[in-house]
Design an enzyme around this catalytic site. Structure first.
Site, PDB file in Angstrom:
ATOM      1  N   HIS A 111      -4.806 -63.992 -23.125  1.00  0.00           N
ATOM      2  CA  HIS A 111      -4.934 -63.221 -24.361  1.00  0.00           C
ATOM      3  C   HIS A 111      -3.585 -62.824 -24.947  1.00  0.00           C
ATOM      4  O   HIS A 111      -3.503 -62.432 -26.108  1.00  0.00           O
ATOM      5  CB  HIS A 111      -5.839 -61.994 -24.156  1.00  0.00           C
ATOM      6  CG  HIS A 111      -5.213 -60.861 -23.395  1.00  0.00           C
ATOM      7  ND1 HIS A 111      -5.450 -60.624 -22.062  1.00  0.00           N
ATOM      8  CD2 HIS A 111      -4.349 -59.893 -23.786  1.00  0.00           C
ATOM      9  CE1 HIS A 111      -4.777 -59.560 -21.665  1.00  0.00           C
ATOM     10  NE2 HIS A 111      -4.088 -59.092 -22.704  1.00  0.00           N
ATOM     11  N   ASP A 141      -8.546 -65.665 -17.906  1.00  0.00           N
ATOM     12  CA  ASP A 141      -7.504 -64.994 -18.692  1.00  0.00           C
ATOM     13  C   ASP A 141      -6.113 -65.254 -18.115  1.00  0.00           C
ATOM     14  O   ASP A 141      -5.305 -64.349 -17.951  1.00  0.00           O
ATOM     15  CB  ASP A 141      -7.782 -63.490 -18.782  1.00  0.00           C
ATOM     16  CG  ASP A 141      -6.976 -62.818 -19.896  1.00  0.00           C
ATOM     17  OD1 ASP A 141      -6.497 -63.531 -20.793  1.00  0.00           O
ATOM     18  OD2 ASP A 141      -6.820 -61.587 -19.859  1.00  0.00           O
ATOM     19  N   SER A 220       0.231 -56.354 -20.077  1.00  0.00           N
ATOM     20  CA  SER A 220      -0.569 -57.549 -19.790  1.00  0.00           C
ATOM     21  C   SER A 220       0.322 -58.734 -19.438  1.00  0.00           C
ATOM     22  O   SER A 220       1.271 -59.041 -20.151  1.00  0.00           O
ATOM     23  CB  SER A 220      -1.436 -57.901 -20.998  1.00  0.00           C
ATOM     24  OG  SER A 220      -2.442 -56.962 -21.209  1.00  0.00           O
TER      25      SER A 220
END
Length: 389
Positions: A111, A141, A220
């Site tokens: 993402h 992911d 992230s």
């Protein structure tokens, strides 16, 4: 001649009173006197230079950060959007990444780079490089990108640990770039293991690590580390009501990363098995309306020709029914478990097949009508153009 003698007397008296109070207060302030600095102030001024001795925990934090932070990068992905008059508007967004090897491969979350038209990576020494996408796995992911033109001496790979040996309560450290604050360290513990989360794509990921180490937007793709400085996961999401850290963060485990990255570096994609079915998740209402023998599982609607399910003789729908003003395909087999593990939805069926490889054989538990049976299914490789089970 002064016309206000009384006012002068009053003002003089007030000033004298105030001076007396200040003098008294000065005498009672600890460490001070009218004669100069006290002994305690002199001792403070004579304190030895340098930091006091570090605790073992502080030394661990410093050691791990010193080893791992040179391998944590800042990723800027630029997505081009279009304004009212169709004028292109670049929209940069940032995340974190981890150096995997001296070839310039960088691990991050899918993402972080999703839909990016361009990628720029800043190393901790502030040198910047363009990057290209090697491959990604939307389901977990995970993505791998590669730096263009980076010299090996600027790259500091972070070793990967074993996430299967982790314990709840174990200390962990997270490094990332929250809110574009490069190489920020936060510390916490493993709060839970074996969590199941749903990614932004709607896919389920199993065996996820939960931690209370502070994770915020921008973290992230950054590493979650053990006290040996090994990456045991990458930070991927948080549970939040405010948009910021609430002490509940999640990391994809290292052993999942290892399996996925091997395929991404070799094939540019994850090589997955393909069962080859479409179907419906069974609910209590659906089971009641169709008089099914079970109240959970996957009602098979379609079996694709040449698929693993087709070769194993699994049946798809045989008729169409109108239910709640919607046409549905009925009469197919009901899959309830894979290798003895119950599956209650298409997502769980997909999750049960996730660790398998093409060529593996799985035991499928299913109902045909009211009869329960087992089928050994040899899994074929998923066609590249299909995103089905």
């Amino acid at each position: 001649m002064n016309r206000h003698p009384f006012r002068i007397v009053v003002i003089t008296a007030l000033l004298t009173f105030a001076a007396t109070i200040v003098a008294l207060r000065w005498d009672v302030v600890p460490g001070y006197s009218r004669r100069g600095r006290s002994g305690s102030e002199a001792a403070l001024a004579a304190a030895p230079k340098g930091q006091p001795p570090l605790s073992p925990e502080e030394e661990t934090n410093i050691r791990v950060y010193g080893r791992a932070s040179p391998g944590v990068v800042n990723i800027t992905s630029t997505v081009v959007e279009y304004g009212f008059f169709f004028s292109p508007i670049p929209k940069p967004q940032t995340g974190s990444g981890v150096v995997l090897d001296l070839d310039g491969n960088i691990l991050t979350n899918y993402h972080v780079i999703e839909s990016a038209q361009s990628l720029e990576v800043a190393l901790p020494d502030m040198t910047k490089y363009r990057a290209k996408t090697v491959g990604f796995d939307k389901q977990n992911d995970i993505a791998v990108i590669r730096l263009v033109g980076a010299s090996k001496d600027r790259l500091h790979p972070v070793p990967m640990g074993d996430s299967d040996s982790l314990k709840v309560g174990q200390k962990v450290l997270a490094i990332g770039n929250p809110f574009r604050l490069q190489n920020t360290l936060t510390v916490g513990i493993i709060s839970s293991l074996g969590r199941r989360i749903q990614t932004e794509s709607g896919d389920l990921v199993e065996n996820v690590i939960q931690t209370d180490a502070a994770i915020n937007p921008g973290n992230s793709g950054g590493p979650l580390l053990n006290t040996a400085g090994e990456m045991i996961g990458i930070n991927t999401s948080i549970f939040t009501l405010s948009g910021g850290n609430m002490g509940i963060g999640f990391a994809i485990p290292a052993n999942t990363i290892r399996r996925v990255v091997i395929d991404l570096l070799k094939e540019g994609r994850v090589v997955r098995p393909w069962l080859g079915v479409d179907g419906y998740s069974i609910t209590d209402d659906l089971a009641s309306a169709l008089d099914l023998p079970v109240s959970s599982g996957v009602l098979v609607a379609k079996v694709y020709r040449g698929s693993s399910a087709d070769e194993a003789g699994i049946h798809g729908a045989s008729e169409v029914a109108l239910l709640y003003m919607e046409r549905i395909l009925i009469g197919g087999d009901i899959i309830t478990a894979v290798d003895g593990k119950p599956v209650n939805s298409i997502e769980e069926l997909n999750l049960a097949l996730e660790p398998k490889r093409p060529g593996d054989t799985v035991q499928i538990t299913l109902y045909r009508g009211k009869s329960k049976m087992q089928k050994a299914v040899r899994l074929n490789e998923a066609p590249r153009q299909r995103g089905r089970l």
